[in-house]
Design a protein around this motif. Structure first.
Motif, PDB file in Angstrom:
ATOM      1  N   ALA A  33       1.008  -1.276  -0.174  1.00 24.96           N
ATOM      2  CA  ALA A  33       0.271  -0.233   0.049  1.00 24.96           C
ATOM      3  C   ALA A  33       1.146   1.504   0.353  1.00 24.96           C
ATOM      4  O   ALA A  33       2.105   1.315   0.426  1.00 24.96           O
ATOM      5  CB  ALA A  33      -1.126   0.140   1.222  1.00 24.96           C
ATOM      6  N   VAL A  34       0.585   2.354  -0.415  1.00 25.42           N
ATOM      7  CA  VAL A  34       0.695   3.749  -0.399  1.00 25.42           C
ATOM      8  C   VAL A  34       0.038   4.176   0.572  1.00 25.42           C
ATOM      9  O   VAL A  34      -1.337   4.085   0.439  1.00 25.42           O
ATOM     10  CB  VAL A  34       0.794   3.978  -1.868  1.00 25.42           C
ATOM     11  CG1 VAL A  34       0.588   5.950  -1.424  1.00 25.42           C
ATOM     12  CG2 VAL A  34       1.849   4.177  -2.565  1.00 25.42           C
ATOM     13  N   ILE A  35      -0.039   4.966   1.518  1.00 21.34           N
ATOM     14  CA  ILE A  35      -0.785   5.375   2.596  1.00 21.34           C
ATOM     15  C   ILE A  35      -0.340   7.035   3.025  1.00 21.34           C
ATOM     16  O   ILE A  35       0.899   7.712   2.473  1.00 21.34           O
ATOM     17  CB  ILE A  35       0.024   4.736   4.018  1.00 21.34           C
ATOM     18  CG1 ILE A  35      -0.399   3.258   4.128  1.00 21.34           C
ATOM     19  CG2 ILE A  35      -0.860   5.450   5.080  1.00 21.34           C
ATOM     20  CD1 ILE A  35       0.377   2.484   5.737  1.00 21.34           C
ATOM     21  N   THR A  36      -1.277   7.896   2.600  1.00 22.43           N
ATOM     22  CA  THR A  36      -1.223   9.338   2.648  1.00 22.43           C
ATOM     23  C   THR A  36      -0.569  10.004   3.816  1.00 22.43           C
ATOM     24  O   THR A  36      -1.524   9.909   4.972  1.00 22.43           O
ATOM     25  CB  THR A  36      -2.329  10.077   1.918  1.00 22.43           C
ATOM     26  OG1 THR A  36      -3.155   9.328   2.531  1.00 22.43           O
ATOM     27  CG2 THR A  36      -2.211   9.610   0.380  1.00 22.43           C
ATOM     28  N   VAL A  37      -0.001  10.784   3.904  1.00 23.35           N
ATOM     29  CA  VAL A  37      -0.196  11.897   5.564  1.00 23.35           C
ATOM     30  C   VAL A  37      -0.187  13.518   4.670  1.00 23.35           C
ATOM     31  O   VAL A  37       0.547  13.692   3.921  1.00 23.35           O
ATOM     32  CB  VAL A  37       1.074  11.693   6.167  1.00 23.35           C
ATOM     33  CG1 VAL A  37       2.095  10.206   6.368  1.00 23.35           C
ATOM     34  CG2 VAL A  37       2.556  11.817   4.556  1.00 23.35           C
TER      35      VAL A  37
END
Ligand SMILES: Nc1ncnc2c1ncn2[C@@H]1O[C@H](COP(=O)(O)OP(=O)(O)OP(=O)(O)O)[C@@H](O)[C@H]1O
Ligand SMILES: [Mg+2]
Length: 510
Positions: free
Chosen positions: A120-124
């Protein structure tokens, strides 16, 4: 490798998306068919075992079971001291609570896709610092995900917007969510997404507007002869729910009635949008000031903007749209979905990462590869001791808004004969006084024993996720002594991380 998804892990709501074979990102609904999942966990306990429940049901439980519900945990990421104690006698860190949310999102995505999800790419928030980025990556790991990247939320939103080749030019992303505010200026040209500058406040979002409204409602109840609702944490949880609902109503209507019952006694408070706007005016002004600052630093004026993107649920408040449109002198883009844009962009980035690792081609932008170049939201500094050997000063080595990845090298000399270690202390923030910056971490680096004066090159760097690392080069031998992660006081160590992962893996998350 299974499928790679994009996750917008929000303070109040989360969303998951995946890139379709056609090259279009799409939102994956959760098991209840909802496109967004409240980032809320209800810790149920059955027969001495915790069974966390995530999402809408958990959010609805907040007023009736405030002690068993965790909300807004994103605000506590990177705070090593924060803990939640469940009524079942278990203690959870912020990373673990976030991991419980991520585990549910992952399982829902698997259900929707009909295949396992591994990556996954997780956003911040763009304004997140090192500790919060590391904590987010760790939460992903604890949830059993291989975190390909952490991606800045405004950049992700712009990525989903700019997929349409006709959308080019200077873009301002104004992202006011549930817990954080980010403002990012970027240029989109022919598939290239170039971030020029970013600023924000990681404690400014819908939550803060709700707090103001809660104080207002509580005061009105007091004036009607009622008790102080702010004094009682059970009343407070109910008041928070009422305030949020009333706030949302005021987005569409000019006046609303809030009905509050205290110990069977009914109170009715009439609230007007004008009044709500008055009591939150300073919060709105702060977003305006930060946007002004980003534009000013970049030498761009509001009227030069080609597109304004409103992202985040709180931009639905009429005063936000009015502010941005008045300053820009143009309507904000209507095509962007305030709740979904971030997850959709994360899905695009996930596919880019996936194709880079498998060597396969993805064609999302008219056959051309997408190039995303971001900047750092925090200056990187090092603490050094002055000649008096007492005074410590913080020196910026990588300024804010530098392109990432970013590096800065310093040539040092060993001060003693047979010195075998070098100590570095890395900070984030602009102030020369170490008391006014955040210490990211420190590291004692092993070096070969040489006579005093041996040259050593220390390189401080931000990787692509804006996470700090340090490289050391022995200039005498010309050999690299390695790349080091700094020891972070604010984050879990490897052993704690493994234990947390083992623990969350067996938790029955629903
Ligand atoms: N119609 C509306 N009017 C006013 N506020 C709204 C409306 N709809 C949603 N909100 C607010 O938007 C916020 C949620 O927005 P969003 O889902 O974008 O935030 P998030 O992604 O959870 O937070 P963050 O990005 O800050 O981590 C909540 O505070 C919610 O009350
Ligand atoms: Mg958000």
């Amino acid at each position: 490798m299974g499928r790679a998804i994009g996750i917008d892990l929000g303070t109040t709501y989360s969303a998951v998306a995946v890139l379709r074979p056609s090259g279009e990102p799409e939102i994956l609904p959760n098991r209840d068919g909802e496109e967004i999942t409240p980032s809320v966990v209800l810790f149920q306990n059955f027969d001495g075992r915790d069974e966390p429940l995530v999402g809408t049901m958990a959010k609805h439980s907040a007023p009736s079971a405030p002690d068993d519900v965790v909300q807004f945990v994103k605000r506590n990421m990177g705070d090593a001291a924060w803990r939640f104690d469940s009524s079942g006698g278990q203690t959870y860190t912020a990373e673990e609570v976030s991991a419980i949310i991520l585990k549910r999102l992952k399982e829902d995505a698997e259900l929707a896709l009909g295949e396992p999800v591994t990556d996954a790419v997780i956003t911040v928030p763009a304004y997140f610092d090192d500790a919060r980025r590391v904590a987010t990556k760790q939460a992903g790991k604890i949830a059993g995900l291989n975190v390909l990247r952490v991606l800045n939320e405004p950049t992700a939103a712009a990525l989903s917007f700019g997929l349409d080749a006709s959308e080019e030019g200077v873009v301002l992303v104004f992202d006011l969510g549930g817990g954080t505010f980010d403002v990012t200026l970027m240029r989109i040209t022919n598939g290239e997404f170039d971030v020029i500058g970013t600023d924000g406040d990681r404690n400014l979002g819908g939550f803060d507007f709700d707090n103001r409204f809660m104080e207002y409602l509580a005061q009105q109840v007091r004036e009607q002869g009622g008790p102080d609702l702010m004094d009682d944490h059970v009343q407070l949880a109910a008041l928070r729910e009422k305030a949020e609902i009333a706030k949302r109503s005021l987005t569409t209507v000019a006046t609303t009635n809030v009905h509050i019952s205290v110990d069977g006694r009914p109170f009715r408070v009439q609230a007007a949008r004008k009044e709500f706007e008055r009591i939150t005016a300073d919060l709105l002004r702060r977003t305006e000031d930060l946007a002004d600052l980003v534009l000013e630093e970049a030498g761009v004026t509001w009227s030069q903007l080609d597109h304004v993107l409103l992202v985040g649920g709180s931009t639905r408040m009429p005063m936000v749209r009015e502010l941005v449109e008045r300053r820009a002198g143009r309507p904000a883009n209507r095509r962007i979905h305030p709740d979904q844009a971030v997850a959709l962009g994360a899905a695009v980035q996930a596919a880019i990462e996936e194709s880079a690792s498998t060597g396969s081609q993805i064609e999302v932008f008219e056959g051309k590869p997408l190039v995303v170049s971001d900047v750092t939201s925090q200056a990187l500094g090092v603490v050094t001791v002055e000649d008096d050997r007492v005074t410590k000063i913080n020196t910026t080595v990588i300024p804010r808004n530098s392109k990432i990845p970013a590096k800065h090298s310093q040539d040092l000399q060993t001060v003693r004969d047979q010195q075998t270690a070098l100590h570095v202390e890395v900070t984030q923030g602009d102030d020369p006084n170490p008391d006014f910056v955040v210490v990211v971490g420190e590291k004692t680096l092993p070096i070969p024993a040489y006579p005093a004066g041996a040259p050593i090159r220390v390189t401080y760097a931000y990787d692509i996720d804006q996470v700090v690392f340090v490289e050391v080069l022995d200039l005498t031998s010309g050999k690299s002594l390695g790349t080091f992660e700094v020891d972070r006081a604010a984050n879990m160590n490897d052993r704690q991380l493994e234990a947390a992962a083992a623990r969350v893996a067996v938790l029955p998350v629903q």
